[in-house]
Design an enzyme around this catalytic site. Structure first.
Site, PDB file in Angstrom:
ATOM      1  N   CYS A  82       0.805  -1.229   0.000  1.00 47.40           N
ATOM      2  CA  CYS A  82       0.000   0.000   0.000  1.00 47.40           C
ATOM      3  C   CYS A  82       0.837   1.278   0.000  1.00 47.40           C
ATOM      4  O   CYS A  82       0.328   2.343  -0.343  1.00 47.40           O
ATOM      5  CB  CYS A  82      -0.956   0.015   1.189  1.00 47.40           C
ATOM      6  SG  CYS A  82      -2.168  -1.322   1.156  1.00 47.40           S
ATOM      7  N   HIS A 317      -9.574   3.180  -1.662  1.00 49.18           N
ATOM      8  CA  HIS A 317      -8.154   2.884  -1.507  1.00 49.18           C
ATOM      9  C   HIS A 317      -7.650   2.115  -2.729  1.00 49.18           C
ATOM     10  O   HIS A 317      -7.786   0.895  -2.795  1.00 49.18           O
ATOM     11  CB  HIS A 317      -7.999   2.046  -0.230  1.00 49.18           C
ATOM     12  CG  HIS A 317      -6.608   1.609   0.101  1.00 49.18           C
ATOM     13  ND1 HIS A 317      -5.473   2.181  -0.433  1.00 49.18           N
ATOM     14  CD2 HIS A 317      -6.167   0.623   0.934  1.00 49.18           C
ATOM     15  CE1 HIS A 317      -4.407   1.573   0.069  1.00 49.18           C
ATOM     16  NE2 HIS A 317      -4.807   0.621   0.884  1.00 49.18           N
TER      17      HIS A 317
END
Length: 363
Positions: A82, A317
């Site tokens: 991420c 996200h």
């Protein structure tokens, strides 16, 4: 040499299998690269992009060529889960400061919709424990005593901030329309947020506190910035907004990766003899509300400095692009403020790796 950011853009963000479900990740990135490269007068050294869920290969090189850049402009793909998009920007800044190059486009791109992988990668070995992110969020809630109410209260605050930012046109500054889409999919229609949050059920653990309403959605999208040598920016009469100061990376127990931004931020501030009080704005990726509540609590970070225009809980996200979205948001928020000095972008990754970048406003 000083590294500065002279431009930043992102695509709209769309739900997995939503409005951008057929958009290839290199096409998402190419639209930004083509736009950002126009004022650079052919001095671009390289494109550096983060990507997590495929399709593999050097997606930065593919994106650069798809954007119409000359073959002389090289590309590098980074996968730090991420934090990949933030690592791409960090790498570009460090390259500039080391004199390896003078101009980069850096960021991340992701299409969860078109990912060829049926499941996630392994984050840590069995002897450590390798929980899925939802279970890890529950473990974080237990370890740091973050209640369901604390999570829901923050989620509602974030949703309201995102809606306000959308209604006031702040996201318009960030977004480069893509294939006719000019707004984030989640912002296109209003939802009864209080009812949704209140009625949501735990999804990862029976009797747990983490719900779909206080967790982010999986999204598609891309974001990128221009990182340049400050002298080169001046020569091209480009006006930098952010100047890179420093960065830090830190690891934590992979069972509670949501807390990983904390030691990274602490390490970064200690290096620079700064405190949370000295920082005007923080952007920490909102993968889960428990993450933000726990990080804010451990850092003594007030919410009025944190994610002031909302974040991933509402907008989504897009994995490897999310860190670049944070920097893009800081870029425009810093441009709007006269009294800002320092800003921090931070993110945590699967496996328990946190990263933080410190910027100062160029004045």
């Amino acid at each position: 040499m000083k590294a500065v950011i002279t431009a930043a853009k992102r695509t709209p963000l769309a739900r997995q299998n939503g409005l951008l479900k057929n958009a290839e990740p290199h096409d998402l990135a190419a639209s930004l690269i083509k736009h950002l490269a126009k004022p650079l007068n052919g001095i671009l050294d390289e494109v550096i992009l983060g990507n997590v869920v495929g399709p593999g290969g050097n997606i930065a090189r593919l994106s650069a060529l798809a954007a119409g850049l000359p073959a002389s402009v090289s590309g590098m793909m980074i996968d730090r889960q991420c934090s990949a998009g933030l690592e791409a920007i960090r790498t570009a800044c460090c390259f500039v400061q080391a004199g390896a190059g003078s101009c980069y486009i850096a960021g991340g791109t992701e299409s969860a919709s078109l990912s060829p992988f049926p499941g996630r990668a392994r984050f840590s070995p069995d002897e450590w424990g390798d929980p899925d992110m939802g279970i890890a969020a529950e473990l974080t809630a237990d370890r740091y005593r973050i209640t369901r109410k604390m999570q829901d209260d923050y989620a509602l605050l974030s949703y309201k901030r995102s809606e306000s930012a959308f209604e006031n046109g702040y996201y318009d500054d960030e977004i480069l329309p893509f294939q006719g889409l000019a707004a984030d999919e989640s912002m296109i229609r209003k939802r009864p947020l209080e009812n949704i949050i209140e009625r949501a059920k735990p999804v990862f653990k029976k009797g747990g506190t983490v719900t779909a309403a206080n967790s982010c959605g999986i999204h598609d999208g891309a974001s990128a910035v221009v990182v340049m040598n400050e002298e080169k920016a001046e020569a091209l009469r480009l006006q930098p907004v952010l100047r890179f100061v420093d960065s830090a990376v830190a690891g934590v127990d992979p069972n509670v990766p949501q807390i990983s931004p904390v030691p990274a931020i602490q390490k970064l501030l200690k290096k620079r003899n700064l405190s949370v009080k000295d920082i005007d704005l923080f952007e920490i990726n909102e993968a889960f509300a428990v993450k933000i509540a726990a990080c804010a609590g451990e850092l003594g970070l007030p919410y009025h400095k944190l994610n002031v225009r909302g974040g991933a809980l509402a907008l989504g996200h897009p994995y490897g692009a999310s860190g670049a979205v944070l920097v893009t948001r800081l870029f425009y928020e810093a441009a709007r403020r006269d009294n800002l000095k320092y800003a921090v972008a931070a993110i945590g990754s699967g496996g328990g790796v946190g990263m933080a970048l410190l910027f100062e406003k160029n004045v």
